[in-house]
Enzyme design. Sequence first.
Site, short mmCIF file in Angstrom:
data_model
loop_
_atom_site.label_atom_id
_atom_site.label_comp_id
_atom_site.label_asym_id
_atom_site.label_seq_id
_atom_site.Cartn_x
_atom_site.Cartn_y
_atom_site.Cartn_z
N CYS A 1 4.39 -8.33 1.92
CA CYS A 1 4.98 -8.85 3.18
C CYS A 1 4.97 -10.31 3.21
CB CYS A 1 4.36 -8.19 4.16
SG CYS A 1 2.70 -8.53 4.56
N CYS B 1 1.45 -11.69 3.30
CA CYS B 1 0.74 -11.63 1.74
C CYS B 1 1.02 -13.00 1.21
CB CYS B 1 1.20 -10.52 0.89
SG CYS B 1 0.91 -8.75 1.64
N ASP C 1 33.41 -38.83 -9.34
CA ASP C 1 33.71 -39.98 -10.30
C ASP C 1 34.82 -39.75 -10.99
OD1 ASP C 1 32.77 -42.27 -11.81
OD2 ASP C 1 32.35 -40.76 -13.47
N ASP D 1 28.86 -37.31 -14.01
CA ASP D 1 28.26 -36.93 -15.18
C ASP D 1 26.74 -36.80 -15.33
OD1 ASP D 1 27.42 -39.58 -15.76
OD2 ASP D 1 29.07 -40.02 -16.91
N ASP E 1 26.16 -41.97 -13.31
CA ASP E 1 25.93 -42.00 -12.08
C ASP E 1 24.85 -41.51 -11.32
OD1 ASP E 1 28.95 -42.34 -12.09
OD2 ASP E 1 29.23 -40.30 -12.87
#
Length: 767
Positions: A33, A36, A449, A655, A659
Site C-alpha cells: 500500500c 508501505c 525550431d 534537436d 537548442d
Amino acid sequence: MELKVADRITDKMYIMAQNQDEKKFFTIKGMHCASCVNVLERSLKKVPGVSLASVNLATEQATVSFDPDRCSDSHLSEAVNSVGYQADFLAAARTDEVLENEKKQELKALKRKVFLSLVLGALILWGSFPGLMKTAPMLLQNFWVQLILATPVQFWAGYGFYRAAILALKHRTANMDTLVAIGTSVAYGYSVFVTVLPDMVQKAGIEVAPYFDTASIIIGLILLGRYFEARAKAGTSEAIKKLIGLQAKTARVIKDGKEQDIPIDQVQIGDIVRVRPGEKIPVDGIIVEGESSIDEAMITGESIPVDKAANDTVVGATINKTGTFTFKTTKVGQETMLAQIIKLVQEAQGSKAPIQRIADLISSYFVPIVLMLAIATFVVWYVFGGDQSLLKALLNTVAVLIIACPCAMGLATPTAIMVGTGKGAEHGILIKDAESLEIAHKINTIIFDKTGTLTKGQPEVTDILVVSSKYQATSILQIAASLEKGSEHSLAEAIVKAAEEKQLALNQITNFQAIPGHGVEGAMNNQKIILGNRRLMEKEGVLLNNQISKIEELESQGKTVMVLALRQAQDQSFGLAGLIAVADVLKESAAEGVAALQKLAIEVVMITGDNERTAKAIARSVGIARVLAEVLPGQKEAEVRKIQAGGKKVAMVGDGINDAPALAAADVAIAMGSGTDVAIEAADITLINKDLKSVASAITLSKKTMRTIKQNLFWAFGYNIILIPVAMGILYPFFHILLNPIYASVAMASSSISVVSNSLLLKNKKI
C-alpha cells in the site's frame, strides 16, 4: 523565471557531469500500500549519504541516489529490512527467464494460501453462519473444530501480515499489514476466548458465538485481492517485457574469414557481423558491405521499412527484410539504443508524478488516523451499543480496520504511469519521467525550431530552370556540381549530392575561388564559370533582366536561388545559363504534425534564424501563423521566456543540442532524437521516430494518462471516504445496517483491482 531557467539548464545540461552521486535501482518485496511506500522512503532517506529515495509500489522498485563513499548496498538493505521488507539487489543481474520463474513461484505460493484460506474459511462459515449452519454436519458446528481449521489460516496464510506489522511497530510506524493483523487477530482472539471459556461469556450475558469465519475469510479475500492485483500489475509492465524480448540472442560474427554464431553478450565493438534476410540485427553498427530494407518499427514506431546501404547506421533488434549485408559494431551491451530505451522506460515507470504527492501525503497520516477511528468505533459501540454491545464493537472495529487499507491509493498513480510510459515507448515516444508526462497535458503553446526539426536539416536541390537554349537542366546541374565540389558550404553539398544521385560525371575545375557572401568561381575548358547570388551577378555585370521575377518567386517559397553564368575566354561578358534553387525541405510529417496540434487547440510557433520572408514562406506551407524570425541561437531562450511570461505553458521542440538553452527554459523539452545522442538526456520527451505527428500524440497520451490517474484517485479516496463511516456504523441509527467485516474485505480487494484495471484500459486508448 530566470532562476527557474537557470535551474532547468543546470539540471538538464550539466547534471551528468556535476552530480557525483551514484544511482541505484533495486527490487523491494513485501509492499502492499501507499503507507508501505512512505515507511520505506523515510527509512532510506535516513541512511547517511542518501540524497534521494523514491519507492514505486506498482513496479516494486526503489530508486536511490547516494554518495558511494558514505553509503553501500548493505546500508540500503539494512534500512529496507529494518522496517519489515526485503531488498533484492540481484534482480537486475538475473535473466528475464529466471525473474519470470521467480514471479511464477511467488504467485503459486500465494495461490496456495488463497485456496487454503478460502476453503477452510468456507467450511467454518458453513458450520457457523446463522441459517446456513443448519445444513452443515455437526462436526463443522463444533467450536473446537472451527478453531483447528482457523489456526493455520491465521498463522500460516496470515504470517506475512504479522511479520510486517511487528517490524513496522518496532520502528513506530504502521501500514496496511498492521490494520489486517490487528483486525483479524481481534476476531480470532475473541473467538478463541469464546471457545475456551464459554461459561464466562454466558455469565456476562453475551451469546456464545465465535467469529473464526470472519478472520479466515478476511485473510483469504485479502490474499485473493493481492493475487489478482499481482497478475494485473504484471500486465502494466508488458511494454518493458516486449522491449526486452526484442533483443537478439546470437550474432553471426566474421573472424579470420570464418562465420560463427556467438551469444549476444560476447559481441565486441569493432566486430564484423553478417545479417541475412529475416534475421534480427543483434547490436548497433554501420553497414560495411551490402544493402537492404530494414523494419525499424519496434524502435521508431514507423511501419514502413527503411532502405539502408554502405555507411548507413543500423540499430540492434530491428529486422532485416530483404538483402544480406555486413556491418561493423559500434555499440554493444548497455550502450545500444534498445538498452538505453529500456533503461529510460524503466526509470520513467519508477518515477513519481507530482500529483502522487497528494496520495503520499494523505497515506502518511492515514493508517494512524484509521487506528484512532477504530479505537473510537470500539468505545462508542461498547458504550452505546445496547444489546450485544461488545460483539457489535468488535465487529465494527474489525470492519473499519479492514476496509481502510490504502492499497488503491498507492496504486492509483504508478500503475497509470507505467502503462502510459510503456505505451509511449511502443510508439517511439520516450518519456523521461512521470513529472514530464504530467506537465505535458497542460501545454498550450508549442515552439518548433525550424532547421532539423520542421525541416530535414539538409538542403536539397528543388528547382533547375534553364535560361539559355545552349544548355539542358542536367548540363546546368553538372557544371554547377563540378564547380561546387571544391566548396564546403551546405548549399554546395546539396548541388553535388543532386548530381551524384543522377550519376553525372563531374569535370575538372581550375582556379577555384570562394567569394564570401556571394558565391564561387572557377574555370573549365577555357570557360570562366560563376555561381552565386544576385550580388555576385551585379558585381560581374551579368544582366538578369526578366529572370528577376522568377528569382523572387522562388525566394518567396523559402528557397535560396543561385545563378549560373559562363564566359568563353574570348568573350567580354558572361552569358546567363540557368537558375538553381536549393531549400532545406520540410519533413513529410511537418504539416500533419502542426495540424494535429492545432486540433488540440494548441498554439504553434516557429522560431528560426532565417530572414522574415523566407521564414514566413516556410511557416505558411505547414500552416503556422506565428513566426519568430532572425532569432540567433543564443536568443531563443529569451523568446521562450517571453511567451511564458504571458502565462503560457510552453513546450520547445528542437534537436536537443543546438537548442539546449531554449529546451531547458521550456516547461517541457521535446527532442527529435535518434535515441543515441545527448538529446535523450537533455529532453523531457524524445521522439526517436522523428515523426512530428508524435508531438501531438505525446500530449494526447499525457492528457489520457492524467485523466486515468484522476479517475483512480477519485475512486481510491472516494472509496475510503464513503465506506469508512459505513464500517463505523453511521447507517445503523437510520437503517439498522452494519457492514459485515467479510464484505469489507471484498470491497477492499475490489478497489485495488478496479484501479489497476482502469489503468490497463490506457493500453487500448488511441494516441
